[in-house]
Design a protein around this motif. Structure first.
Motif, PDB file in Angstrom:
ATOM      1  N   LYS B  68      48.231  -9.075 -57.555  1.00 11.52           N
ATOM      2  CA  LYS B  68      49.650  -8.820 -57.814  1.00 11.52           C
ATOM      3  C   LYS B  68      50.468  -9.259 -56.610  1.00 11.52           C
ATOM      4  O   LYS B  68      50.572  -8.526 -55.627  1.00 11.52           O
ATOM      5  N   PHE B  69      50.981 -10.460 -56.707  1.00 14.68           N
ATOM      6  CA  PHE B  69      51.805 -10.997 -55.623  1.00 14.68           C
ATOM      7  C   PHE B  69      53.251 -10.566 -55.815  1.00 14.68           C
ATOM      8  O   PHE B  69      53.697 -10.401 -56.952  1.00 14.68           O
ATOM      9  N   PRO B  70      53.988 -10.421 -54.740  1.00 19.66           N
ATOM     10  CA  PRO B  70      55.420 -10.122 -54.887  1.00 19.66           C
ATOM     11  C   PRO B  70      56.204 -11.300 -55.465  1.00 19.66           C
ATOM     12  O   PRO B  70      57.341 -11.149 -55.882  1.00 19.66           O
ATOM     13  N   VAL B  71      55.592 -12.478 -55.480  1.00 19.41           N
ATOM     14  CA  VAL B  71      56.258 -13.662 -56.046  1.00 19.41           C
ATOM     15  C   VAL B  71      55.276 -14.402 -56.942  1.00 19.41           C
ATOM     16  O   VAL B  71      54.072 -14.342 -56.722  1.00 19.41           O
ATOM     17  N   GLU B  72      55.799 -15.075 -57.958  1.00 20.36           N
ATOM     18  CA  GLU B  72      54.932 -15.865 -58.843  1.00 20.36           C
ATOM     19  C   GLU B  72      54.428 -17.102 -58.115  1.00 20.36           C
ATOM     20  O   GLU B  72      55.173 -17.716 -57.340  1.00 20.36           O
ATOM     21  N   THR B  73      53.190 -17.473 -58.366  1.00 20.77           N
ATOM     22  CA  THR B  73      52.619 -18.608 -57.643  1.00 20.77           C
ATOM     23  C   THR B  73      51.957 -19.606 -58.584  1.00 20.77           C
ATOM     24  O   THR B  73      51.708 -19.310 -59.748  1.00 20.77           O
ATOM     25  N   GLU B  74      51.682 -20.768 -58.037  1.00 18.96           N
ATOM     26  CA  GLU B  74      50.928 -21.781 -58.778  1.00 18.96           C
ATOM     27  C   GLU B  74      49.824 -22.353 -57.889  1.00 18.96           C
ATOM     28  O   GLU B  74      50.042 -22.564 -56.692  1.00 18.96           O
ATOM     29  N   PHE B  75      48.667 -22.577 -58.475  1.00 15.16           N
ATOM     30  CA  PHE B  75      47.539 -23.142 -57.748  1.00 15.16           C
ATOM     31  C   PHE B  75      47.515 -24.655 -57.994  1.00 15.16           C
ATOM     32  O   PHE B  75      47.484 -25.111 -59.137  1.00 15.16           O
ATOM     33  N   ILE B  76      47.535 -25.434 -56.927  1.00 14.46           N
ATOM     34  CA  ILE B  76      47.591 -26.894 -57.069  1.00 14.46           C
ATOM     35  C   ILE B  76      46.442 -27.549 -56.314  1.00 14.46           C
ATOM     36  O   ILE B  76      46.297 -27.360 -55.097  1.00 14.46           O
ATOM     37  N   ASP B  77      45.645 -28.299 -57.041  1.00 12.57           N
ATOM     38  CA  ASP B  77      44.594 -29.105 -56.412  1.00 12.57           C
ATOM     39  C   ASP B  77      45.270 -30.343 -55.812  1.00 12.57           C
ATOM     40  O   ASP B  77      45.977 -31.055 -56.521  1.00 12.57           O
ATOM     41  N   LEU B  78      45.059 -30.609 -54.535  1.00 12.70           N
ATOM     42  CA  LEU B  78      45.770 -31.737 -53.908  1.00 12.70           C
ATOM     43  C   LEU B  78      45.449 -33.061 -54.581  1.00 12.70           C
ATOM     44  O   LEU B  78      46.255 -33.994 -54.561  1.00 12.70           O
ATOM     45  N   ASN B  79      44.257 -33.160 -55.163  1.00 13.08           N
ATOM     46  CA  ASN B  79      43.864 -34.397 -55.839  1.00 13.08           C
ATOM     47  C   ASN B  79      44.672 -34.673 -57.101  1.00 13.08           C
ATOM     48  O   ASN B  79      44.691 -35.794 -57.596  1.00 13.08           O
ATOM     49  N   GLU B  80      45.306 -33.620 -57.617  1.00 10.41           N
ATOM     50  CA  GLU B  80      46.117 -33.806 -58.836  1.00 10.41           C
ATOM     51  C   GLU B  80      47.453 -34.481 -58.517  1.00 10.41           C
ATOM     52  O   GLU B  80      48.174 -34.904 -59.407  1.00 10.41           O
ATOM     53  N   LEU B  81      47.779 -34.516 -57.239  1.00  6.22           N
ATOM     54  CA  LEU B  81      49.077 -35.068 -56.838  1.00  6.22           C
ATOM     55  C   LEU B  81      48.938 -36.498 -56.337  1.00  6.22           C
ATOM     56  O   LEU B  81      47.884 -36.895 -55.845  1.00  6.22           O
ATOM     57  N   THR B  84      52.613 -39.626 -52.606  1.00  3.62           N
ATOM     58  CA  THR B  84      54.039 -39.328 -52.396  1.00  3.62           C
ATOM     59  C   THR B  84      54.311 -37.845 -52.616  1.00  3.62           C
ATOM     60  O   THR B  84      55.028 -37.203 -51.840  1.00  3.62           O
ATOM     61  N   GLU B  85      53.735 -37.300 -53.681  1.00  4.94           N
ATOM     62  CA  GLU B  85      53.963 -35.881 -53.978  1.00  4.94           C
ATOM     63  C   GLU B  85      53.385 -34.988 -52.881  1.00  4.94           C
ATOM     64  O   GLU B  85      54.008 -34.002 -52.470  1.00  4.94           O
ATOM     65  N   ARG B  86      52.211 -35.380 -52.393  1.00 10.00           N
ATOM     66  CA  ARG B  86      51.625 -34.595 -51.290  1.00 10.00           C
ATOM     67  C   ARG B  86      52.527 -34.668 -50.059  1.00 10.00           C
ATOM     68  O   ARG B  86      52.731 -33.685 -49.361  1.00 10.00           O
ATOM     69  N   GLN B  87      53.080 -35.882 -49.820  1.00  8.62           N
ATOM     70  CA  GLN B  87      53.949 -36.050 -48.651  1.00  8.62           C
ATOM     71  C   GLN B  87      55.207 -35.181 -48.776  1.00  8.62           C
ATOM     72  O   GLN B  87      55.711 -34.652 -47.787  1.00  8.62           O
ATOM     73  N   ILE B  88      55.667 -35.014 -50.011  1.00 15.76           N
ATOM     74  CA  ILE B  88      56.835 -34.145 -50.220  1.00 15.76           C
ATOM     75  C   ILE B  88      56.524 -32.709 -49.808  1.00 15.76           C
ATOM     76  O   ILE B  88      57.353 -32.027 -49.204  1.00 15.76           O
ATOM     77  N   LEU B  89      55.297 -32.261 -50.094  1.00 14.66           N
ATOM     78  CA  LEU B  89      54.920 -30.900 -49.670  1.00 14.66           C
ATOM     79  C   LEU B  89      54.993 -30.772 -48.148  1.00 14.66           C
ATOM     80  O   LEU B  89      55.395 -29.733 -47.620  1.00 14.66           O
ATOM     81  N   VAL B  90      54.626 -31.856 -47.455  1.00 10.81           N
ATOM     82  CA  VAL B  90      54.729 -31.841 -45.984  1.00 10.81           C
ATOM     83  C   VAL B  90      56.202 -31.792 -45.577  1.00 10.81           C
ATOM     84  O   VAL B  90      56.593 -31.021 -44.695  1.00 10.81           O
ATOM     85  N   THR B 321      66.525 -36.563 -47.728  1.00  7.02           N
ATOM     86  CA  THR B 321      66.557 -37.895 -47.139  1.00  7.02           C
ATOM     87  C   THR B 321      65.277 -38.240 -46.402  1.00  7.02           C
ATOM     88  O   THR B 321      65.208 -39.232 -45.705  1.00  7.02           O
ATOM     89  N   ARG B 322      64.242 -37.423 -46.594  1.00  5.82           N
ATOM     90  CA  ARG B 322      62.936 -37.742 -46.028  1.00  5.82           C
ATOM     91  C   ARG B 322      62.278 -38.827 -46.895  1.00  5.82           C
ATOM     92  O   ARG B 322      62.547 -38.901 -48.101  1.00  5.82           O
ATOM     93  N   PRO B 323      61.407 -39.640 -46.304  1.00  4.15           N
ATOM     94  CA  PRO B 323      60.881 -40.811 -47.032  1.00  4.15           C
ATOM     95  C   PRO B 323      60.221 -40.503 -48.373  1.00  4.15           C
ATOM     96  O   PRO B 323      60.537 -41.160 -49.375  1.00  4.15           O
ATOM     97  N   ALA B 324      59.325 -39.514 -48.428  1.00  2.00           N
ATOM     98  CA  ALA B 324      58.601 -39.287 -49.687  1.00  2.00           C
ATOM     99  C   ALA B 324      59.555 -38.846 -50.789  1.00  2.00           C
ATOM    100  O   ALA B 324      59.424 -39.256 -51.952  1.00  2.00           O
ATOM    101  N   GLY B 331      61.097 -43.764 -57.781  1.00  2.00           N
ATOM    102  CA  GLY B 331      60.047 -43.962 -58.772  1.00  2.00           C
ATOM    103  C   GLY B 331      59.187 -45.185 -58.508  1.00  2.00           C
ATOM    104  O   GLY B 331      58.459 -45.654 -59.383  1.00  2.00           O
ATOM    105  N   ARG B 332      59.282 -45.730 -57.293  1.00  5.81           N
ATOM    106  CA  ARG B 332      58.466 -46.896 -56.928  1.00  5.81           C
ATOM    107  C   ARG B 332      58.390 -46.970 -55.411  1.00  5.81           C
ATOM    108  O   ARG B 332      59.213 -46.378 -54.715  1.00  5.81           O
TER     109      ARG B 332
END
Lengths: 357, 357
Positions: B68-81, B84-90, B321-324, B331-332
């Motif tokens: 029971k977390f105080p906030v809703e969460t999502e589990f993400i496998d890094l390989n699914e991204l 570019t998407e991984r870089q956005i997380l950074v 304005t970050r690159p990723a 989209g390219r």
């Protein structure tokens, strides 16, 4: 017309932004140096002699003497003006910086539309100057020639059959004619072609100088090209030579603009829009930065990247933001910081009325 | 929630611009390093072991396990991204640059409001990170502590009575706690006081780093201050020490702002308005210049010279304005010139909606 007209407004005929080749040539100027027989050159005159010359010119340009100028004029004794007002005449190119250094016994005749000024007792007794927008050297010469004829009806010029018109400085002896054009050459500067061109131009008997003539820095990508030699060539030869060389420079600048626009459009757009952005928001701006930014705006219009401001608005911005104009507007002496702040304010106000998008 | 939510938007809880001392403190972050008993540290794990850890964490955060977390969460496998998407997380600080270097067998749990992320198989099996806006280190610690308790219900942590939590790198052994604050210190930079302060701060067991942590440059006058020692102090001592030092820095920055504003108002106004002007019109802008300009806008708001943009809009501009983020938007893939052009476009678009006058 009162002198307030000239000193209060930042517009002159030459600033209209019209005329042939106005994408490169801002203005054309023609000056005739003349002296009156029987008087020493100004540097060697007594006060009395200087006053005689002033009065002789005052009479020569007056309707009493039957002087019929193509434009209405006003005779101004430099001593009647404040130092700031005299400086404004320099900023508008109506008199030389040297002319106001010691205003005693000196005068200037100015046409209402500022297409003509006659300096009295500068280096020579009389220097007739005509200014027109765009590449109109011949037209300026024709105008100066008419003024010269009017004055000659009353005044007895120092003239030698062998040497031509006699002048204070030997470099002006002969025709006493100096013709010049003010050019905007951003792309020749950007591509570093100008240095080599200046060398070639010098070999053709022409000189390249900065915005306020001899000894001034070339900022804002603005350059004056003028003849060096006044003797051994006819007026027509001098004018034609300058016209030919100017047309070559114009052509070179235009073709360089095309190449630069093709190869570096994003860089150019960025430079031009940044200039507009900075001018629209800066709170402090030096004269040098202002003219650099104005030059970039002009480049934007020249390249078709911007539709506005019009060339006359651009020319006005240059004059409006010169120090004496700012001091006149403030109505009190300004220190460097205050000048830079008022300059920025005036630029913001002017640009706020311009929609570039 | 889908991962698109996180990757598509440039807003996180920590970017809200709210919280105590939000004129200087952008955000507070707290991280707990944990490892699971019976598995080698990530650098020495087999793929099978890595997968076991991933599955163990996936279960631990799931409702099935009664989490029971105080906030809703999502589990993400890094390989699914995508990369570019991984870089956005950074870019959003949700994972470390190291975490995405080799995405295989790595995952991240992210809360919907991005106040929490859990990196799986980075340097340690588990790194719980909590982010809050403003100076809320204690609040971030409380949140991390709750998450830690939830995970501990299912997972068996490597813990030694004598040393505390065992971690891959000895610098994290003990509490495994690293707390940090992101500070905007334009006036300490401007007055060159920061260098001396960094020395003093280091002597107090804290480190000062740039915007993206260890080894990154401090641009945009943004600095991270964090504890260096995790052992020999209680969690409370670490958090209190950082809070105390941060409050001193905040106070110093504030008093310097007052002095600078008093002595250099025209200079400051000019700098701030120029930043707005350039951002409103530039066609090309590097990431470095963008963050410098954003910093100047923020300074304008901090000093009361500008009323807008709000802090959350300013934080959003940094991330947008970050690159990723830009590549994702386009989209390219984009080359450097295209990145700088799109960055300038997005900034113009955002600022066109802001009326600073």
């Amino acid at each position: 017309m009162s002198v307030e007209n000239t000193i209060g407004k930042a517009r002159s005929k030459w600033m209209e932004g019209t005329g042939p080749d106005n994408d490169v040539v801002i203005s054309s100027r023609l000056r005739l140096a003349r002296n009156i027989e029987g008087y020493p050159f100004p540097h060697f005159m007594s006060e009395e002699e200087a006053n005689h010359v002033i009065n002789a010119v005052r009479l020569a340009v007056s309707e009493k003497a039957g002087a019929k100028f193509p434009v209405e004029t006003e005779f101004i004794d430099l001593n009647e003006l404040s130092q700031t007002e005299r400086q404004i005449l320099v900023e508008k190119h109506l008199v030389s910086p040297q002319h106001i250094e010691s205003p005693a016994n000196r005068a200037v005749v100015i046409a209402h539309d500022e297409s003509l000024s006659i300096m009295v007792n500068e280096e020579d007794h009389i220097r007739i100057q005509c200014f027109l927008p765009g590449l109109q050297i011949k037209e300026a010469w024709r105008l100066a020639d008419k003024i010269d004829d009017v004055l000659e009806k009353t005044l007895n010029y120092s003239f030698c059959e062998k040497r031509g018109y006699l002048t204070s400085c030997p470099t002006n002896v002969g025709t006493g004619l100096r013709a010049s054009v003010m050019l905007h050459l951003p792309c020749l500067v950007m591509t570093k072609q100008l240095g080599a061109m200046v060398n070639t131009i010098s070999q053709l008997g022409l000189a390249v100088r900065g915005y306020y003539g001899e000894g001034t820095e070339a900022y804002g990508d603005l350059f004056q090209v003028s003849n060096q030699v006044t003797m051994g060539q006819t007026e027509d030869e001098i004018v034609t030579n300058l016209l030919t060389v100017t047309r070559q420079i114009v052509s070179q600048e235009r073709s360089t603009r095309k190449v630069v626009l093709k190869n570096n459009k994003p860089f150019l757009e960025d430079r031009i829009y940044r200039a507009f952005g900075v001018m629209s928001y800066a709170r402090v701006m030096t004269a040098q930065e202002a003219i650099k930014n104005v030059s970039d705006l002009r480049l934007g219009v020249e390249l078709g990247i911007l539709k506005t401001p019009a060339y006359d608005q651009i020319n006005e911005l240059i004059i409006l933001t010169r120090p004496a104009f700012l001091i006149k507007k403030a109505g009190r002496p300004l220190n460097a910081g205050e000048l830079d702040a008022l300059r920025a304010e005036i630029i913001r106000e002017k640009l706020s009325k311009i929609n570039i998008n």
